[in-house]
Design an enzyme around this catalytic site. Structure first.
Site, PDB file in Angstrom:
ATOM      1  N   GLN A 112       0.840  -1.213   0.000  1.00 62.64           N
ATOM      2  CA  GLN A 112       0.000   0.000   0.000  1.00 62.64           C
ATOM      3  C   GLN A 112       0.874   1.261   0.000  1.00 62.64           C
ATOM      4  OE1 GLN A 112      -3.078   0.824  -0.466  1.00 62.64           O
ATOM      5  NE2 GLN A 112      -3.788  -1.257  -0.753  1.00 62.64           N
ATOM      6  N   SER A 113       2.026   1.177  -0.627  1.00 67.34           N
ATOM      7  CA  SER A 113       2.982   2.277  -0.574  1.00 67.34           C
ATOM      8  C   SER A 113       2.487   3.563  -1.241  1.00 67.34           C
ATOM      9  CB  SER A 113       4.271   1.834  -1.268  1.00 67.34           C
ATOM     10  OG  SER A 113       5.083   2.944  -1.546  1.00 67.34           O
TER      11      SER A 113
END
Ligand SMILES: *Cc1c(COP(=O)(O)O)cnc(C)c1O
Length: 360
Positions: free
Chosen positions: A86-87
């Site tokens: 989920q960067s």
């Protein structure tokens, strides 16, 4: 001790680094009246780097103004980077790269109990058409630089074999590694510090502390250099979202020294200038617990501002605890830097709702 630099002098040095235009500046800054009153501590201000404007905003878009310019100058047509599933960094890099005709390859490691469903930042990566490669990692842990750089090198060879020119950039655009040979991410945060200082001073206020979430170190390194160059005593407090403070502080120091040198400021950044708290990590990187859910609710309900569950919520938990434990004087002016990351709220929906329904 040396006198602080004038803001214009520092901005002039930063202007020697070319950049592209990706964000709206200055980002808003205001006092959190209701939260300050509620906590009964120092005066709390917020700077909204969650509102930079590129693809839901965040600190990474400031960094990318310089880094994308470097990609273009090096004639890259592919960018390769890595981080968690989920960067914010990967999504922002992919969005910025696309805007300039560069194709993104993202090596994403799955660490938490989150599914690798197209949601939050991963949904945006998919829509951007990034070449996504998923790796497995331990829960609550982040993949180390060295391990990831090997994978990046491998992808780089593949891309070169196809006749393209790749640009390898380390996680967060922080450490000087891969094709980024200057601390460009941190340079952008020296500029951000100058921006916030001008905003605070135009309201007649001198900041005593800046509190923010720290992850790969570039943001903190830039702020530390900015504070040391431009003020006589403003302290930067990094609340770690991922690493124990020992090795992590060394990274911040390394980046800060490289930034000082790149700007020719001659500040002699010391280990003491780097203040990191790792007490607010909870169960680890990206793991949402009750304190995270509750602080998101508190800030949204008192100030209408949405924090993210991975970074800024943990930084706010840290700020509140430092207030409660008497770290600040009641007359201090404390600036909370909102570094963005709100798309990660949505893939955590079930967790957050469940935690908020639990009784205390
Ligand atoms: C990356 C990130 C940080 C940490 O910034 P670093 O420069 O990597 O230390 C903080 N908050 C958010 C929302 C981020 O995406």
């Amino acid at each position: 001790m040396i006198m602080p630099y004038r803001i214009q002098d520092v901005l002039g040095r930063i202007d020697r680094f070319p950049r592209v235009d990706l964000i709206h500046r200055p980002t808003p800054l205001r006092k959190l009246e209701r939260l300050s009153a509620r906590l009964g501590g120092p005066e709390i201000y917020i700077k909204r780097d969650d509102l930079t404007g590129l693809a839901f905003g965040g600190n990474k878009s400031r960094k990318l103004e310089f880094i994308v310019r470097d990609m273009l100058d090096k004639k890259a047509d592919v960018v390769i980077t890595w981080a968690g599933i989920q960067s914010n960094w990967c999504m922002q890099t992919a969005a910025a790269a696309r805007t300039f005709g560069i194709n993104p390859i993202l090596v994403l490691f799955k660490t938490t109990d989150l599914p690798a469903a197209a949601d939050g930042n991963l949904l945006l990566d998919v829509i951007l058409g990034a070449d996504i490669r998923i790796l497995q990692a331990e829960k609550g842990k982040i993949v180390k630089s060295a391990q990831a750089m090997d994978l990046l090198d491998e992808a780089g060879r593949e891309v070169r074999g196809q006749g393209h020119r790749p640009y390898l950039v380390p996680v967060g655009g922080s450490l000087v590694r891969g094709d980024m040979d200057k601390p460009l991410g941190a340079v952008s945060y020296v500029a951000s510090f100058a921006e916030l200082l001008e905003q605070m001073r135009s309201g007649g206020v001198e900041p005593d502390y800046v509190v923010h979430s720290t992850g790969s170190g570039g943001t903190q390194a830039g702020l530390v250099v900015g504070a040391k160059a431009l003020t006589t005593g403003c302290r930067i407090i990094g609340i770690s979202a991922s690493d124990p403070k020992g090795p992590f502080s060394d990274d911040v120091l390394e980046i800060a020294r490289a930034t000082d040198e790149a700007l020719g400021l001659g500040l002699e950044v010391l280990a003491d200038d780097v203040v990191v708290f790792d007490e607010y990590l909870g169960e680890g990187y990206g793991i949402v617990d009750k304190a995270v859910a509750q602080v998101i609710r508190l800030v949204f309900q008192t100030e209408g501002i949405v924090l993210d569950p991975v970074y800024t919520a943990k930084a706010m938990i840290g700020l509140i605890d430092l207030i409660k434990t008497g770290f600040f004087k009641s007359t201090d002016k404390v600036l909370f830097l909102h570094t963005g990351g709100t798309p990660a709220l949505f893939p955590n929906r079930e967790k957050i709702v469940g935690l908020l329904e639990e009784k205390d």
